[in-house]
Design a protein around this motif. Structure first.
Motif, PDB file in Angstrom:
ATOM      1  N   MET A   1       0.821  -1.211   0.000  1.00 43.80           N
ATOM      2  CA  MET A   1       0.000   0.000   0.000  1.00 43.80           C
ATOM      3  C   MET A   1       0.856   1.263   0.000  1.00 43.80           C
ATOM      4  SD  MET A   1      -3.035  -1.097   2.642  1.00 43.80           S
ATOM      5  CE  MET A   1      -3.641   0.582   2.794  1.00 43.80           C
ATOM      6  N   ALA A   2       1.963   1.235   0.707  1.00 45.02           N
ATOM      7  CA  ALA A   2       2.848   2.406   0.725  1.00 45.02           C
ATOM      8  C   ALA A   2       3.401   2.682  -0.668  1.00 45.02           C
ATOM      9  CB  ALA A   2       3.988   2.190   1.717  1.00 45.02           C
ATOM     10  N   ALA A   3       3.772   1.622  -1.375  1.00 37.66           N
ATOM     11  CA  ALA A   3       4.286   1.795  -2.730  1.00 37.66           C
ATOM     12  C   ALA A   3       3.189   2.311  -3.665  1.00 37.66           C
ATOM     13  CB  ALA A   3       4.849   0.467  -3.242  1.00 37.66           C
ATOM     14  N   ILE A   4       1.973   1.809  -3.497  1.00 39.64           N
ATOM     15  CA  ILE A   4       0.852   2.279  -4.318  1.00 39.64           C
ATOM     16  C   ILE A   4       0.550   3.746  -4.011  1.00 39.64           C
ATOM     17  CG2 ILE A   4      -1.612   1.987  -4.776  1.00 39.64           C
ATOM     18  CD1 ILE A   4      -1.200  -1.025  -4.197  1.00 39.64           C
ATOM     19  N   ALA A   5       0.600   4.104  -2.736  1.00 40.02           N
ATOM     20  CA  ALA A   5       0.336   5.490  -2.346  1.00 40.02           C
ATOM     21  C   ALA A   5       1.308   6.448  -3.027  1.00 40.02           C
ATOM     22  CB  ALA A   5       0.426   5.632  -0.830  1.00 40.02           C
ATOM     23  N   ALA A   6       2.564   6.014  -3.168  1.00 39.27           N
ATOM     24  CA  ALA A   6       3.581   6.868  -3.778  1.00 39.27           C
ATOM     25  C   ALA A   6       3.388   7.023  -5.282  1.00 39.27           C
ATOM     26  CB  ALA A   6       4.968   6.308  -3.499  1.00 39.27           C
ATOM     27  N   ARG A   7       2.597   6.119  -5.878  1.00 39.93           N
ATOM     28  CA  ARG A   7       2.424   6.114  -7.334  1.00 39.93           C
ATOM     29  C   ARG A   7       1.037   6.566  -7.784  1.00 39.93           C
ATOM     30  NH1 ARG A   7       6.151   2.560  -5.810  1.00 39.93           N
ATOM     31  NH2 ARG A   7       7.825   1.909  -7.228  1.00 39.93           N
ATOM     32  N   THR A   8       0.173   6.931  -6.841  1.00 37.69           N
ATOM     33  CA  THR A   8      -1.191   7.346  -7.171  1.00 37.69           C
ATOM     34  C   THR A   8      -1.520   8.648  -6.439  1.00 37.69           C
ATOM     35  OG1 THR A   8      -2.095   6.001  -5.358  1.00 37.69           O
ATOM     36  CG2 THR A   8      -1.985   4.966  -7.546  1.00 37.69           C
ATOM     37  N   SER A   9      -2.645   9.256  -6.818  1.00 37.48           N
ATOM     38  CA  SER A   9      -3.009  10.528  -6.180  1.00 37.48           C
ATOM     39  C   SER A   9      -4.474  10.627  -5.791  1.00 37.48           C
ATOM     40  CB  SER A   9      -2.672  11.694  -7.121  1.00 37.48           C
ATOM     41  OG  SER A   9      -3.405  11.563  -8.343  1.00 37.48           O
TER      42      SER A   9
ATOM     43  N   LYS B   1       0.443  -1.974  16.684  1.00 36.15           N
ATOM     44  CA  LYS B   1       1.366  -1.904  15.553  1.00 36.15           C
ATOM     45  C   LYS B   1       0.610  -1.701  14.246  1.00 36.15           C
ATOM     46  CE  LYS B   1       5.278  -2.044  13.395  1.00 36.15           C
ATOM     47  NZ  LYS B   1       6.131  -0.837  13.433  1.00 36.15           N
ATOM     48  N   VAL B   2      -0.519  -2.373  14.078  1.00 38.05           N
ATOM     49  CA  VAL B   2      -1.332  -2.193  12.870  1.00 38.05           C
ATOM     50  C   VAL B   2      -1.826  -0.749  12.784  1.00 38.05           C
ATOM     51  CG1 VAL B   2      -3.430  -2.909  11.664  1.00 38.05           C
ATOM     52  CG2 VAL B   2      -1.987  -4.619  12.793  1.00 38.05           C
ATOM     53  N   ALA B   3      -2.288  -0.208  13.920  1.00 39.97           N
ATOM     54  CA  ALA B   3      -2.760   1.184  13.937  1.00 39.97           C
ATOM     55  C   ALA B   3      -1.640   2.135  13.538  1.00 39.97           C
ATOM     56  CB  ALA B   3      -3.294   1.533  15.320  1.00 39.97           C
ATOM     57  N   GLU B   4      -0.438   1.911  14.057  1.00 40.02           N
ATOM     58  CA  GLU B   4       0.698   2.769  13.697  1.00 40.02           C
ATOM     59  C   GLU B   4       1.008   2.687  12.204  1.00 40.02           C
ATOM     60  OE1 GLU B   4       3.348   2.748  17.792  1.00 40.02           O
ATOM     61  OE2 GLU B   4       3.634   1.157  16.325  1.00 40.02           O
ATOM     62  N   GLN B   5       1.024   1.466  11.666  1.00 36.88           N
ATOM     63  CA  GLN B   5       1.323   1.295  10.242  1.00 36.88           C
ATOM     64  C   GLN B   5       0.320   2.058   9.372  1.00 36.88           C
ATOM     65  OE1 GLN B   5       1.146  -2.964  10.111  1.00 36.88           O
ATOM     66  NE2 GLN B   5       3.367  -3.226  10.246  1.00 36.88           N
ATOM     67  N   PHE B   6      -0.948   1.951   9.733  1.00 40.90           N
ATOM     68  CA  PHE B   6      -1.972   2.578   8.909  1.00 40.90           C
ATOM     69  C   PHE B   6      -2.088   4.078   9.169  1.00 40.90           C
ATOM     70  CE2 PHE B   6      -2.688  -1.665   7.731  1.00 40.90           C
ATOM     71  CZ  PHE B   6      -3.390  -1.641   6.536  1.00 40.90           C
ATOM     72  N   ARG B   7      -1.664   4.524  10.344  1.00 44.68           N
ATOM     73  CA  ARG B   7      -1.548   5.965  10.568  1.00 44.68           C
ATOM     74  C   ARG B   7      -0.456   6.553   9.667  1.00 44.68           C
ATOM     75  NH1 ARG B   7      -4.837   9.672  13.181  1.00 44.68           N
ATOM     76  NH2 ARG B   7      -5.685   8.840  15.105  1.00 44.68           N
ATOM     77  N   VAL B   8       0.648   5.829   9.538  1.00 48.85           N
ATOM     78  CA  VAL B   8       1.714   6.281   8.640  1.00 48.85           C
ATOM     79  C   VAL B   8       1.217   6.295   7.199  1.00 48.85           C
ATOM     80  CG1 VAL B   8       3.983   5.702   7.687  1.00 48.85           C
ATOM     81  CG2 VAL B   8       3.606   5.591  10.154  1.00 48.85           C
TER      82      VAL B   8
ATOM     83  N   LEU C   1       0.872   9.395   4.404  1.00 51.97           N
ATOM     84  CA  LEU C   1       1.390   9.378   3.037  1.00 51.97           C
ATOM     85  C   LEU C   1       0.301   9.663   2.006  1.00 51.97           C
ATOM     86  CD1 LEU C   1       3.657   6.203   3.251  1.00 51.97           C
ATOM     87  CD2 LEU C   1       4.409   8.583   3.233  1.00 51.97           C
ATOM     88  N   ALA C   2      -0.916   9.204   2.305  1.00 47.58           N
ATOM     89  CA  ALA C   2      -2.042   9.389   1.376  1.00 47.58           C
ATOM     90  C   ALA C   2      -3.248   9.827   2.190  1.00 47.58           C
ATOM     91  CB  ALA C   2      -2.330   8.102   0.621  1.00 47.58           C
ATOM     92  N   PRO C   3      -3.296  11.081   2.657  1.00 47.41           N
ATOM     93  CA  PRO C   3      -4.339  11.519   3.594  1.00 47.41           C
ATOM     94  C   PRO C   3      -5.748  11.314   3.046  1.00 47.41           C
ATOM     95  CG  PRO C   3      -2.592  13.152   3.439  1.00 47.41           C
ATOM     96  CD  PRO C   3      -2.337  12.152   2.349  1.00 47.41           C
ATOM     97  N   GLY C   4      -6.584  10.671   3.860  1.00 45.27           N
ATOM     98  CA  GLY C   4      -7.979  10.478   3.493  1.00 45.27           C
ATOM     99  C   GLY C   4      -8.214   9.431   2.429  1.00 45.27           C
TER     100      GLY C   4
END
Length: 345
Positions: free
Chosen positions: A67-75, A93-100, A104-107
């Motif tokens: 998902m992080a890689a997809i976030a960097a390639r989409t808008s 830990k899951v909450a922290e990962q998804f907060r990050v 990266l891709a707010p909202g």
């Protein structure tokens, strides 16, 4: 439920990073990234990725990384997990990962969670030695809700007396991941209703069996929550479109072979359609005939008509479409044809 056809059906995507015979598995991960960009350009609403472990066919094992890689390639497109198999992990830990990810891709982040292991029993034990972990799933989801909604997004955090009280999942921001409950049985539907979460039924796993009952339980038992005022449900369905029905049926042979082999415990990379045929027993042939009869496979118009009817029958205005094909270009073409039929762009 006999509803009129949905006039404006929203389409989303679930990709499972399927291994392909004759190709390196790591290519499947890069194909998922390329597909996410393609589907955003076509106008799809969400792009979800799955979590499986020690599975020789489905090699997407770390949705949060993907998902992080997809976030960097989409808008624009929403990005989600379908889902994180929560009993393997600590909710903090899951909450922290998804907060990050939300930073990266707010909202744009969907946090889909499930109770199933996404693996065999032995692999599940290696991920979490607690063999009773799934029994704590409701408590895990509630903790996850608290940690993902706290801070600027308006949630109060965990209450006094909870071991996690005063512990925070950072970073905070003005938006927060949207938690979805995933399931293929009544359990997930009832829990989603009780906690006021959106619900996605895995129609492709059960071939639709139990979908109507699960959705009815979800809607009748739904209790509003800070994140969701009214029930919100979708179906994850398997579909394949091509320029002609004959071409689509040919491409579908890869999926047919996987399904028949899976029933006997044989798993491996997806075969090309020209190599997918094998002798079937009478019982297997009967199962295969039923699979072919019910499959959403055909021209773009044929598949679109089936999707509209399915959505109307279950009263949903969004479907999440899964498509397997040995040729990545055929898969991209399938999503393109459906985007055209639904005027997504």
């Amino acid at each position: 439920m006999n509803s009129p056809l949905i006039s404006r059906l929203r389409l989303s995507v679930l990709d499972q990073s399927v291994a392909l015979a004759g190709r390196a598995q790591n290519e499947s991960i890069r194909e998922t990234l390329a597909l996410a960009q393609w589907c955003e350009a076509l106008g799809y609403h969400r792009f979800w990725v799955s979590e499986h472990h020690s599975h020789p066919t489905i090699v997407g094992s770390a949705p949060e990384v993907l998902m992080a890689a997809i976030a960097a390639r989409t808008s624009r497109i929403r990005i989600g997990s379908a889902g994180v198999m929560l009993p393997h992990y600590a909710p903090l830990k899951v909450a922290e990962q998804f907060r990050v990810l939300d930073a990266l891709a707010p909202g744009r982040i969907d946090l889909g969670v499930g109770r199933a292991p996404g693996s065999d029993f032995r692999t599940a034990q290696l991920l979490n030695p607690d063999t009773n972990a799934s029994a704590h799933f409701p408590q895990q989801v509630m903790a996850l809700q608290a940690w993902t909604l706290e801070g600027e997004s308006g949630g109060p955090g965990l209450p006094p007396g909870h071991p996690g009280h005063g512990v925070h999942a950072y970073p905070h921001g003005p938006t927060a991941p949207a938690i979805w409950m995933l399931g293929s049985s009544d359990y997930g539907a009832e829990l989603a209703a009780h906690l006021g979460l959106p619900y996605a039924f895995a129609y492709f796993i059960t071939e639709g069996q139990g979908a109507a009952q699960a959705l009815a339980l979800y809607r009748s038992g739904f209790r509003a929550s800070p994140a969701l005022a009214e029930p919100l449900a979708t179906l994850c369905v398997w579909a394949l479109a091509a320029d002609t029905e004959a071409e689509a049926r040919h491409l579908f042979k890869s999926r047919e072979r996987f399904r028949m082999d899976r029933n006997t415990g044989r798993l491996g990379p997806l075969l090309p359609p020209d190599e997918a045929a094998r002798p079937y027993s009478p019982a297997e042939q009967a199962q295969l005939d039923q699979l072919r009869a019910n499959a959403l496979v055909g021209s773009g118009a044929q598949v679109a008509d089936g999707l509209r009817r399915l959505a109307a029958a279950h009263g949903v205005d969004e479907l999440v479409v899964i498509t397997w094909a040995h040729d990545p270009a055929a898969r991209r073409r399938s999503y393109e044809l459906l985007a055209r039929e639904f005027d997504l762009g």
